[in-house]
Enzyme design. Structure first.
Site, PDB file in Angstrom:
ATOM      1  CG  ASP A 171       5.691 -30.641  31.415  1.00 22.38           C
ATOM      2  OD1 ASP A 171       6.419 -29.723  31.002  1.00 22.38           O
ATOM      3  OD2 ASP A 171       6.131 -31.641  32.012  1.00 22.38           O
ATOM      4  CG  HIS A 186       8.692 -26.147  24.110  1.00 18.92           C
ATOM      5  ND1 HIS A 186       9.926 -25.912  23.568  1.00 18.92           N
ATOM      6  CD2 HIS A 186       8.869 -27.061  25.094  1.00 18.92           C
ATOM      7  CE1 HIS A 186      10.816 -26.674  24.177  1.00 18.92           C
ATOM      8  NE2 HIS A 186      10.206 -27.382  25.117  1.00 18.92           N
TER       9      HIS A 186
HETATM   10  C1  SDX Z   1       9.296 -27.864  29.702  1.00 17.07           C
HETATM   11  O1  SDX Z   1      12.990 -25.826  27.169  1.00 17.07           O
HETATM   12  C2  SDX Z   1      12.665 -27.066  27.199  1.00 17.07           C
HETATM   13  O2  SDX Z   1      13.074 -27.858  26.375  1.00 17.07           O
HETATM   14  C3  SDX Z   1      11.777 -27.477  28.376  1.00 17.07           C
HETATM   15  C4  SDX Z   1      11.187 -28.868  28.351  1.00 17.07           C
HETATM   16  C5  SDX Z   1      12.249 -29.930  28.545  1.00 17.07           C
HETATM   17  O3  SDX Z   1      12.022 -31.069  28.128  1.00 17.07           O
HETATM   18  O4  SDX Z   1      13.296 -29.632  29.202  1.00 17.07           O
HETATM   19  O5  SDX Z   1      10.524 -29.075  27.126  1.00 17.07           O
HETATM   20  C6  SDX Z   1      10.176 -29.059  29.494  1.00 17.07           C
HETATM   21  O6  SDX Z   1       9.622 -27.030  30.494  1.00 17.07           O
HETATM   22  C7  SDX Z   1       8.063 -27.699  28.853  1.00 17.07           C
HETATM   23  C8  SDX Z   1       7.309 -26.368  29.130  1.00 17.07           C
HETATM   24  C9  SDX Z   1       6.444 -26.564  30.375  1.00 17.07           C
HETATM   25  N1  SDX Z   1       5.881 -25.237  30.814  1.00 17.07           N
HETATM   26  C10 SDX Z   1       4.574 -24.996  30.719  1.00 17.07           C
HETATM   27  O7  SDX Z   1       3.770 -25.742  30.175  1.00 17.07           O
HETATM   28  C11 SDX Z   1       4.158 -23.676  31.378  1.00 17.07           C
HETATM   29  C12 SDX Z   1       3.242 -22.899  30.445  1.00 17.07           C
HETATM   30  N2  SDX Z   1       4.030 -22.467  29.279  1.00 17.07           N
HETATM   31  C13 SDX Z   1       4.584 -21.134  29.286  1.00 17.07           C
HETATM   32  O8  SDX Z   1       4.839 -20.541  30.495  1.00 17.07           O
HETATM   33  C14 SDX Z   1       5.552 -20.865  28.144  1.00 17.07           C
HETATM   34  O9  SDX Z   1       4.962 -21.333  27.015  1.00 17.07           O
HETATM   35  C15 SDX Z   1       6.974 -21.399  28.226  1.00 17.07           C
HETATM   36  C16 SDX Z   1       7.640 -21.011  29.488  1.00 17.07           C
HETATM   37  C17 SDX Z   1       6.975 -22.880  28.096  1.00 17.07           C
HETATM   38  C18 SDX Z   1       7.751 -20.804  27.054  1.00 17.07           C
HETATM   39  O10 SDX Z   1       7.804 -19.446  27.259  1.00 17.07           O
HETATM   40  P1  SDX Z   1       8.516 -18.443  26.186  1.00 17.07           P
HETATM   41  O11 SDX Z   1       9.151 -19.199  25.092  1.00 17.07           O
HETATM   42  O12 SDX Z   1       9.362 -17.488  26.961  1.00 17.07           O
HETATM   43  O13 SDX Z   1       7.307 -17.731  25.539  1.00 17.07           O
HETATM   44  P2  SDX Z   1       6.651 -16.401  26.080  1.00 17.07           P
HETATM   45  O14 SDX Z   1       6.434 -16.515  27.567  1.00 17.07           O
HETATM   46  O15 SDX Z   1       7.428 -15.245  25.572  1.00 17.07           O
HETATM   47  O16 SDX Z   1       5.211 -16.464  25.380  1.00 17.07           O
HETATM   48  C19 SDX Z   1       5.054 -16.015  24.028  1.00 17.07           C
HETATM   49  C20 SDX Z   1       3.595 -15.561  23.968  1.00 17.07           C
HETATM   50  C21 SDX Z   1       3.246 -14.553  25.063  1.00 17.07           C
HETATM   51  O17 SDX Z   1       2.162 -13.777  24.599  1.00 17.07           O
HETATM   52  P3  SDX Z   1       2.508 -12.324  23.893  1.00 17.07           P
HETATM   53  O18 SDX Z   1       3.327 -11.543  24.906  1.00 17.07           O
HETATM   54  O19 SDX Z   1       3.265 -12.634  22.624  1.00 17.07           O
HETATM   55  O20 SDX Z   1       1.141 -11.709  23.647  1.00 17.07           O
HETATM   56  O21 SDX Z   1       2.722 -16.680  24.185  1.00 17.07           O
HETATM   57  C22 SDX Z   1       1.996 -16.489  25.389  1.00 17.07           C
HETATM   58  C23 SDX Z   1       2.710 -15.434  26.182  1.00 17.07           C
HETATM   59  O22 SDX Z   1       1.811 -14.719  27.039  1.00 17.07           O
HETATM   60  N3  SDX Z   1       1.997 -17.786  26.080  1.00 17.07           N
HETATM   61  C24 SDX Z   1       0.958 -18.328  26.694  1.00 17.07           C
HETATM   62  C25 SDX Z   1       1.390 -19.578  27.152  1.00 17.07           C
HETATM   63  N4  SDX Z   1       2.662 -19.759  26.808  1.00 17.07           N
HETATM   64  C26 SDX Z   1       3.040 -18.645  26.143  1.00 17.07           C
HETATM   65  N5  SDX Z   1      -0.303 -17.872  26.910  1.00 17.07           N
HETATM   66  C27 SDX Z   1      -1.130 -18.697  27.589  1.00 17.07           C
HETATM   67  N6  SDX Z   1      -0.784 -19.922  28.060  1.00 17.07           N
HETATM   68  C28 SDX Z   1       0.461 -20.388  27.848  1.00 17.07           C
HETATM   69  N7  SDX Z   1       0.803 -21.582  28.309  1.00 17.07           N
END
Ligand code: SDX
Length: 433
Positions: free
Chosen positions: A367, A309
């Site tokens: 989720d 998140h």
């Molecule tokens: C919702 O914003 C809100 O409030 C949203 C929400 C709401 O109520 O409105 O809470 C609802 O959208 C919840 C999130 C649902 N999405 C998912 O579950 C999809 C999987 N999650 C990711 O795609 C990600 O965690 C996000 C999109 C939720 C957040 O992305 P960020 O904050 O941009 O973080 P990032 O992509 O920069 O990741 C940081 C690091 C990265 O690795 P490094 O580059 O530092 O090595 O964490 C890794 C990412 O690769 N990472 C993950 C991951 N999520 C982040 N690696 C594996 N699996 C994951 N799920």
């Protein structure tokens, strides 16, 4: 809130610039007011994804991501989920205070009496393929509502904004249920004013004209709590979409349709459907390790859906409450040994022991468990984001109303860091190589 000392910037060439007020809210990070930055320094800030950018002042919802705290108008989500129903929380988000008995009765009655849609809207569904994704249908039909309410699209008229809010909160569940019924070839079930908001939705979803729908109060309470958990969440992607669309003066039906479209993405509200699809693909606890490794491999393009998140860097309260709801619903339905629930808990256990997830503070989000509990209730995977959308409609509206009445609000128009070609002249095609 009150202004603090002003901030200024120092640049690599030794110059300094700007005189930026530092603003403090009730709680949470201070904000540096940089609205004059371009005029004062000739420079803009660069913040793709808005990691460090506040787009507005808001008094609706507050998240402390490090502590895993979520407040709606100051009330902890845990208390609201335990002591209130969804329409009570809708009232709170819209008006800033919890209703007393009389206010709640009046609000509930008004919402329930707007649940029917114009009969012409039924014709919209006929144009969709039967296998259309319900979110595609919901985006289209919610946006189309603006074609039916020319009597209440004057945004400067508070009563128009008010009636549009009731119509959207009341009709989005009806349209979501119709989208589902259409895809499974069953007749639409009209809303019943004798039922509660959530029981009404479940009857429109699962009821059939051939027999009386039996309301299961445990499942109604569970779904009502799921609505509460999804009602609002600060300036997330879909809420920011609604605010940006609204900043141009677009009508509320178009703005909410834009929010639904944004929510559909798998990185956002589409994650619940993607998470269940992922759990079904993993299939067995023996394959969890393989998928954990895939999620850690940047080249795989695979992410653990329902994990991570932007704001929460701790176990978020909604995921805890959703997991509890899972236990309740599976217990009520005699599915305590649900294969996917056990798989999800094992996946969570292994991930939370893995350095990759621990270092990045990646925890289950709202989720991760919501799909399991909805699937157990008989809701198909492709309806999960519609449920999220109908529950979030009140949050989008509360945020839209706050934006409309914010004296500082202007049309949203970000700048850019231009990396394209400098000015050049067109060469006639006859002279081009
Ligand atoms: C919702 O914003 C809100 O409030 C949203 C929400 C709401 O109520 O409105 O809470 C609802 O959208 C919840 C999130 C649902 N999405 C998912 O579950 C999809 C999987 N999650 C990711 O795609 C990600 O965690 C996000 C999109 C939720 C957040 O992305 P960020 O904050 O941009 O973080 P990032 O992509 O920069 O990741 C940081 C690091 C990265 O690795 P490094 O580059 O530092 O090595 O964490 C890794 C990412 O690769 N990472 C993950 C991951 N999520 C982040 N690696 C594996 N699996 C994951 N799920």
């Amino acid at each position: 809130m009150g202004k603090q000392k002003n901030a200024s910037l120092s640049f690599p060439d030794g110059s300094t610039g700007g005189n930026f007020p530092v603003l403090s809210g009730t709680v949470g990070p201070q904000a540096v007011d940089i609205r004059s930055m371009l005029a004062e320094t000739g420079k803009v800030t660069y913040d793709p994804g808005f990691l460090s950018t506040a787009s507005c002042r808001s008094s609706i919802t507050y998240i402390d991501g490090d502590k895993g705290v979520l407040l709606y108008r100051g009330y902890p989500i845990e208390q609201l989920a335990a002591q209130c129903d969804y329409l009570e929380v809708c009232y709170l988000l819209l008006f800033g205070e919890l209703p007393n008995k009389e206010q709640k009765l009046e609000f509930d009655t008004k919402v329930i009496r707007h649940t029917m849609v114009h009969d012409q809207i039924n014709n919209f569904f006929r144009g969709f393929r039967r296998d259309a994704h319900p979110m595609a249908v919901l985006v289209g039909t919610v946006g189309a509502l603006s074609a039916f309410y020319h009597d209440s699209l004057d945004l400067d008229n508070p009563s128009h904004r008010d009636i549009s809010a009731y119509r959207l909160i009341a009709k989005t569940p009806t349209l979501a249920a119709m989208a589902y019924k259409y895809t499974i070839g069953q007749p639409f079930v009209y809303p019943s004013n004798s039922l509660s908001y959530t029981a009404n939705f479940m009857r429109m979803l699962f009821g059939v004209p051939a027999e009386e729908y039996q309301v299961n109060e445990v499942l109604v309470r569970a779904l009502d709590r799921i609505f509460i958990l999804h009602a609002d969440h600060e300036q997330n992607a879909s809420t920011s979409t609604v605010r940006l669309a609204g900043s141009s003066g677009a009508n509320p039906f178009a703005c909410i349709a834009a929010g639904i479209a944004c929510l559909w993405g798998p990185a956002h509200g589409g994650a619940n459907e993607a998470c269940l699809d992922m759990l079904e693909e993993i299939g067995d606890v023996s394959r969890v390790g393989e998928y954990i490794e895939k999620a850690k491999d940047k080249d795989s393009g695979f992410r653990l859906m329902g994990f991570g998140h932007r704001v929460y860097k701790n176990y978020e309260p909604r995921a805890i409450l959703m997991r509890e709801t899972c236990h309740e619903v599976l217990g009520e339905l005699g599915l305590e040994n649900d294969r996917l629930f056990k798989l999800a808990m094992e996946l969570e256990r292994i991930a939370l022991e893995d350095d990759y997830f621990v270092e990045r503070k990646l925890y289950p989000n709202v989720d991760f468990y919501s799909g399991i509990v909805q699937r157990a209730m008989g809701i198909p995977n492709n309806m999960f984001t519609c449920i999220f959308a109908l529950a979030r409609t009140v949050g989008w509206i509360a945020q839209w109303q706050e934006m409309i009445s914010d004296p500082e609000q202007k049309i949203g128009r970000p700048r850019q860091l231009y990396t394209g070609q400098a000015k050049r002249d067109v060469v006639p095609i006859s002279q081009r190589g």
